[in-house]
Design a protein around this motif. Structure first.
Motif, short mmCIF file in Angstrom:
data_model
loop_
_atom_site.label_atom_id
_atom_site.label_comp_id
_atom_site.label_asym_id
_atom_site.label_seq_id
_atom_site.Cartn_x
_atom_site.Cartn_y
_atom_site.Cartn_z
N VAL A 82 42.69 61.74 -24.32
CA VAL A 82 42.31 62.03 -22.93
C VAL A 82 41.71 60.79 -22.27
N LYS A 83 40.87 60.07 -23.01
CA LYS A 83 40.26 58.84 -22.46
C LYS A 83 41.33 57.80 -22.13
N MET A 84 42.33 57.67 -23.01
CA MET A 84 43.41 56.72 -22.76
C MET A 84 44.16 57.06 -21.47
N GLU A 85 44.41 58.34 -21.25
CA GLU A 85 45.11 58.76 -20.04
C GLU A 85 44.27 58.50 -18.79
N ILE A 86 43.00 58.85 -18.85
CA ILE A 86 42.11 58.65 -17.70
C ILE A 86 41.97 57.16 -17.39
N ASP A 87 41.84 56.33 -18.43
CA ASP A 87 41.72 54.88 -18.22
C ASP A 87 43.00 54.31 -17.60
N SER A 88 44.16 54.82 -18.06
CA SER A 88 45.44 54.35 -17.49
C SER A 88 45.55 54.73 -16.02
N ASN A 89 45.07 55.93 -15.72
CA ASN A 89 45.08 56.38 -14.32
C ASN A 89 44.20 55.49 -13.45
N LEU A 90 43.01 55.18 -13.96
CA LEU A 90 42.06 54.35 -13.20
C LEU A 90 42.61 52.94 -12.99
N GLU A 91 43.25 52.40 -14.01
CA GLU A 91 43.79 51.06 -13.90
C GLU A 91 44.86 50.98 -12.81
N LEU A 92 45.72 51.98 -12.76
CA LEU A 92 46.77 51.98 -11.74
C LEU A 92 46.18 52.28 -10.36
N GLU A 93 45.13 53.09 -10.32
CA GLU A 93 44.46 53.38 -9.05
C GLU A 93 43.87 52.10 -8.44
N ARG A 94 43.36 51.21 -9.27
CA ARG A 94 42.80 49.95 -8.76
C ARG A 94 43.89 49.12 -8.08
N THR A 95 45.07 49.12 -8.67
CA THR A 95 46.21 48.43 -8.05
C THR A 95 46.55 49.07 -6.70
N TYR A 96 46.53 50.39 -6.70
CA TYR A 96 46.83 51.12 -5.46
C TYR A 96 45.81 50.82 -4.37
N TRP A 97 44.54 50.80 -4.74
CA TRP A 97 43.49 50.52 -3.76
C TRP A 97 43.62 49.10 -3.19
N HIS A 98 44.01 48.16 -4.05
CA HIS A 98 44.17 46.78 -3.62
C HIS A 98 45.32 46.67 -2.59
N ILE A 99 46.44 47.33 -2.90
CA ILE A 99 47.58 47.32 -1.98
C ILE A 99 47.23 48.02 -0.67
N GLN A 100 46.50 49.12 -0.80
CA GLN A 100 46.11 49.88 0.40
C GLN A 100 45.18 49.03 1.28
N GLU A 101 44.29 48.28 0.68
CA GLU A 101 43.40 47.40 1.44
C GLU A 101 44.19 46.33 2.17
N GLN A 102 45.20 45.79 1.50
CA GLN A 102 46.04 44.77 2.15
C GLN A 102 46.79 45.37 3.34
N CYS A 103 47.26 46.60 3.18
CA CYS A 103 47.97 47.27 4.28
C CYS A 103 47.05 47.49 5.48
N ILE A 104 45.83 47.88 5.21
CA ILE A 104 44.87 48.12 6.29
C ILE A 104 44.56 46.82 7.03
#
Length: 203
Positions: free
Chosen positions: A170-192
């Motif tokens: 479960v921790k591995m899955e949650i960590d993988s989700n968080l890692e990809l979310e950071r990429t998403y937040w970075h792209i979203q910030e660039q779009c804004i």
């Protein structure tokens, strides 16, 4: 004579079925006295063995089985949901990256909104099952402690290993989700920031 031929014909049709039924009956039915093992299987359980301790051990065993099943079902649900969540997240990142390199139409933005909504739904489901996991973990730990108190050391060790494996996955899955979310937040910030610059130029 006609009646005799008819009866003879009927007998020809009936006899094979009777013969077959007789073989089955002879094969399946035995009139021998039951041996010692058969008597053990047929006899009801010894009431003297149904002590309080015995019944508590049986209850502890059932509890361990339930806890193991709950662990498996819960972490498998989190894994399945996380895989779908990351798939949607990757698709959303790709769509947002396209907005940084070229002008996109309204249909493109509509697709972004649609996928973002699906992604949020999956994230809420993951959070709900993660909450379930907290309670299942507590139940499993209590079950392991109970089985240990009942002297079932091997069962306790097995359950403890299942708990550790489930929490690790479960921790591995949650960590993988968080890692990809950071990429998403970075792209979203660039779009804004990009949209802000475009707006300022128009003004």
């Amino acid at each position: 004579m006609a009646m005799r031929r008819i009866l003879g014909k009927l007998w020809e049709n009936i006899y094979p079925a009777m013969y077959t039924s007789g073989i089955l009956f002879a094969h399946c039915t035995s009139f021998d006295k039951p041996n010692e093992n058969d008597r053990l299987n047929l006899d009801p359980p010894d009431i003297k063995k149904l002590t309080h301790e015995y019944m508590i051990k049986q209850s502890a065993l059932n509890t361990v089985n339930s806890a193991t099943q709950a662990l498996t079902v819960t972490y498998m649900a989190i894994i399945d949901l996380s895989v779908t969540y990351r798939t949607l997240l990757n698709e959303l990142i790709s769509l947002l990256e396209e907005t940084l390199i070229r002008n996109v139409n309204d249909a493109h933005w509509d697709l972004i909104v649609e996928i973002r909504n699906k992604m949020q739904d999956k994230k809420q489901e993951i959070m709900r099952f993660a909450t379930y996991m907290d309670y299942v973990h507590k139940m499993a730990v209590t079950s392991a402690e109970l089985s240990y108190m009942c002297g079932m050391d091997s069962l306790t060790s097995t359950l403890q290993q299942r708990i550790e494996d489930a929490l690790k996955r479960v921790k591995m899955e949650i960590d993988s989700n968080l890692e990809l979310e950071r990429t998403y937040w970075h792209i979203q910030e660039q779009c804004i920031k990009g949209n802000k610059k475009i707006t300022e130029k128009k003004q």
